[in-house]
Design an enzyme around this catalytic site. Structure first.
Site, mmCIF file in Angstrom:
data_model
loop_
_atom_site.group_PDB
_atom_site.id
_atom_site.type_symbol
_atom_site.label_atom_id
_atom_site.label_comp_id
_atom_site.label_asym_id
_atom_site.label_seq_id
_atom_site.Cartn_x
_atom_site.Cartn_y
_atom_site.Cartn_z
ATOM 1 N N ARG A 73 11.082 -20.419 -2.067
ATOM 2 C CA ARG A 73 12.317 -21.179 -2.234
ATOM 3 C C ARG A 73 12.282 -22.246 -1.141
ATOM 4 O O ARG A 73 11.904 -21.967 -0.007
ATOM 5 C CB ARG A 73 13.510 -20.253 -2.141
ATOM 6 N N THR A 126 10.885 -16.390 -15.550
ATOM 7 C CA THR A 126 11.783 -15.512 -14.784
ATOM 8 C C THR A 126 11.973 -14.233 -15.581
ATOM 9 O O THR A 126 12.120 -14.278 -16.800
ATOM 10 C CB THR A 126 13.169 -16.158 -14.515
ATOM 11 N N ASP A 128 14.505 -12.526 -15.770
ATOM 12 C CA ASP A 128 15.900 -12.337 -16.197
ATOM 13 C C ASP A 128 16.210 -12.832 -17.612
ATOM 14 O O ASP A 128 17.249 -12.495 -18.162
ATOM 15 C CB ASP A 128 16.852 -13.058 -15.231
ATOM 16 N N ASP A 130 17.283 -15.632 -18.419
ATOM 17 C CA ASP A 130 18.606 -16.253 -18.344
ATOM 18 C C ASP A 130 18.544 -17.773 -18.454
ATOM 19 O O ASP A 130 19.409 -18.479 -17.933
ATOM 20 C CB ASP A 130 19.310 -15.832 -17.040
ATOM 21 N N ARG A 172 20.614 -10.593 -11.559
ATOM 22 C CA ARG A 172 21.770 -10.899 -10.706
ATOM 23 C C ARG A 172 22.854 -11.611 -11.505
ATOM 24 O O ARG A 172 24.025 -11.318 -11.385
ATOM 25 C CB ARG A 172 21.299 -11.791 -9.551
HETATM 26 P P1 ADP Z 1 14.768 -20.338 -9.893
HETATM 27 O O1 ADP Z 1 13.894 -21.490 -10.193
HETATM 28 O O2 ADP Z 1 14.124 -19.035 -10.189
HETATM 29 O O3 ADP Z 1 16.166 -20.490 -10.471
HETATM 30 P P2 ADP Z 1 15.840 -21.045 -7.255
HETATM 31 O O4 ADP Z 1 17.245 -21.254 -7.724
HETATM 32 O O5 ADP Z 1 15.640 -20.311 -5.976
HETATM 33 O O6 ADP Z 1 14.933 -20.269 -8.310
HETATM 34 O O7 ADP Z 1 15.171 -22.488 -7.161
HETATM 35 C C1 ADP Z 1 13.824 -22.624 -6.767
HETATM 36 C C2 ADP Z 1 13.673 -23.865 -5.935
HETATM 37 O O8 ADP Z 1 13.997 -25.002 -6.726
HETATM 38 C C3 ADP Z 1 14.608 -23.988 -4.734
HETATM 39 O O9 ADP Z 1 14.132 -23.272 -3.625
HETATM 40 C C4 ADP Z 1 14.576 -25.469 -4.476
HETATM 41 O O10 ADP Z 1 13.387 -25.841 -3.810
HETATM 42 C C5 ADP Z 1 14.531 -26.021 -5.888
HETATM 43 N N1 ADP Z 1 15.891 -26.366 -6.298
HETATM 44 C C6 ADP Z 1 16.870 -25.535 -6.659
HETATM 45 N N2 ADP Z 1 18.011 -26.203 -6.931
HETATM 46 C C7 ADP Z 1 17.749 -27.499 -6.711
HETATM 47 C C8 ADP Z 1 18.494 -28.695 -6.821
HETATM 48 N N3 ADP Z 1 19.778 -28.693 -7.191
HETATM 49 N N4 ADP Z 1 17.866 -29.862 -6.537
HETATM 50 C C9 ADP Z 1 16.576 -29.886 -6.170
HETATM 51 N N5 ADP Z 1 15.810 -28.781 -6.049
HETATM 52 C C10 ADP Z 1 16.373 -27.613 -6.324
HETATM 53 O O1 F6P Z 2 15.543 -14.149 -10.819
HETATM 54 C C1 F6P Z 2 14.790 -13.010 -10.842
HETATM 55 C C2 F6P Z 2 15.319 -11.997 -9.856
HETATM 56 O O2 F6P Z 2 14.408 -10.936 -9.829
HETATM 57 C C3 F6P Z 2 16.722 -11.501 -10.125
HETATM 58 O O3 F6P Z 2 16.800 -10.543 -11.143
HETATM 59 C C4 F6P Z 2 17.091 -10.964 -8.771
HETATM 60 O O4 F6P Z 2 18.473 -10.947 -8.602
HETATM 61 C C5 F6P Z 2 16.461 -11.962 -7.863
HETATM 62 O O5 F6P Z 2 15.384 -12.546 -8.546
HETATM 63 C C6 F6P Z 2 15.962 -11.358 -6.564
HETATM 64 O O6 F6P Z 2 15.478 -12.373 -5.766
HETATM 65 P P1 F6P Z 2 14.716 -12.105 -4.393
HETATM 66 O O7 F6P Z 2 13.265 -12.034 -4.716
HETATM 67 O O8 F6P Z 2 15.040 -13.296 -3.578
HETATM 68 O O9 F6P Z 2 15.205 -10.821 -3.811
#
Ligand code: ADP
Ligand code: F6P
Length: 320
Positions: A73, A126, A128, A130, A172
């Site tokens: 992240r 992912t 999830d 979702d 989550r």
């Molecule tokens: P996922 O892609 O599984 O939903 P995250 O929400 O943690 O996981 O997002 C992954 C990464 O994408 C973040 O750590 C960040 O680097 C980037 N990211 C998330 N939201 C934004 C945003 N609004 N603008 C730009 N980059 C973003």
């Molecule tokens: O998005 C996938 C997921 O495994 C969710 O189900 C869970 O809430 C989250 O990621 C956990 O994230 P972390 O690896 O940061 O604990």
């Protein structure tokens, strides 16, 4: 014609991400493109932790969990400066297109990068499931099968001890893993954020079922609800049946991907490169009614995914 593309995995990992990376790399190579692997998602894009991939870079990974490119992240990528650094790094290496394998957050990053002129394609990865623009996300099937196997094991011991087993599965923000796992395990109850629930009513029904000879009770709880230990304690107090809570946790994110995850990851990886080949960017790939589709990233992010209430009701109705 695009000559150089990159690929990265971002956000939470999911089984099948490696199969997607493999498909992207091999498809691109087969079309005469150069491919670069970006390590640890947007972190590697900013720092330049980027390696050239060849045919052998993705050998022997289709059956493995995790992601060979690692994931992270990256708070910095949420800022305009972070996105600009990522774009500059791509320009420096001559990378014209980028495949982003991840969830909604990762697609937001891809949208920001697209706005800077980069051709980006998102692939939903992912556990999830979702992501609204697609029926299926890479990792969902493997995670559910892992949860199902573990819940089956817990059921054995729950049956031996005449207990209630409260099992928390991941998700989550969404109860998709919970409802499917619950059905597959023949759970007595499924508790998700999407549906109302009442512990007094659940306890009352448990006692009625126990009076009719039922010996074990499996309650599947979605992570988004949380409080699994409190739920177990409350059910024990209300029913006087011993209860145990188990949080399955990150074990659901690992392991060899199922056939479904390998195949869907391969289809989506191939399709993503086909889009880039045509000079198309700012899209998220998905699967709708078994067919490959793609949407504008912003449009994809604005969609909402329905919860399978019917499946939830079926489970409730046939849990005796
Ligand atoms: P996922 O892609 O599984 O939903 P995250 O929400 O943690 O996981 O997002 C992954 C990464 O994408 C973040 O750590 C960040 O680097 C980037 N990211 C998330 N939201 C934004 C945003 N609004 N603008 C730009 N980059 C973003
Ligand atoms: O998005 C996938 C997921 O495994 C969710 O189900 C869970 O809430 C989250 O990621 C956990 O994230 P972390 O690896 O940061 O604990």
């Amino acid at each position: 014609m695009i000559k150089k593309i990159g690929v990265l995995t971002s956000g939470g990992d999911a089984p099948g991400m490696n199969a997607a990376i493999r498909a992207v790399v091999r498809t691109a190579l087969s079309k005469g493109m150069e491919v670069y692997g970006v390590k640890r998602g947007y972190v590697g894009l900013i720092t330049g932790d980027i390696v050239k991939m060849d045919e052998r870079s993705v050998s022997d990974i289709i059956h493995t969990g995790g992601t060979i490119l690692y994931t992270a992240r990256c708070p910095e990528f949420r800022t305009a400066e972070g996105v600009a650094k990522g774009k500059a790094k791509c320009d420096e290496l001559g990378i014209e297109g980028l495949v982003v394998i991840g969830g909604d957050g990762s697609f937001r990053g891809a949208a920001d990068l697209s706005a800077q002129g980069m051709l980006c394609i998102g692939i939903p990865g992912t556990i999830d499931n979702d992501i609204a623009c697609t029926d299926y996300t890479i990792g969902f099937d493997t995670a559910m099968n892992t949860a199902m196997e573990l819940a089956d094991k817990l059921r054995d011991t729950s049956q031996s001890h005449d207990r209630i087993s409260v099992i928390e599965v991941m998700g989550r923000g969404a109860g998709h893993i919970a409802v499917h796992t619950g059905v597959a395990c023949g759970a007595t109850d499924i508790i998700t954020k999407e549906m109302p629930y009442d512990l007094d009513a659940i306890a009352k029904t448990m006692l009625e079922k126990k009076a009719m000879g039922k010996q074990n009770f499996v309650v599947i709880v979605a992570e988004g609800i949380g409080h699994s230990q409190e739920i177990a304690t409350a059910l024990q107090e209300k029913t006087h049946i011993e209860a145990r809570a188990t949080i399955l946790g990150h074990v659901q994110r690992g392991g060899s991907p199922t056939l479904r995850d390998r195949v869907e990851a391969t289809r989506m990886g191939y399709y993503a490169v086909e889009l880039l080949e045509q000079g198309i960017g700012n899209r998220v790939v998905g699967i709708k009614d078994s067919k490959l589709v793609d949407y504008d990233i912003q449009e994809a992010l604005s969609m909402t995914k329905p919860y399978d209430e019917r499946l939830h009701h079926i489970a409730e109705q046939i849990a005796f």
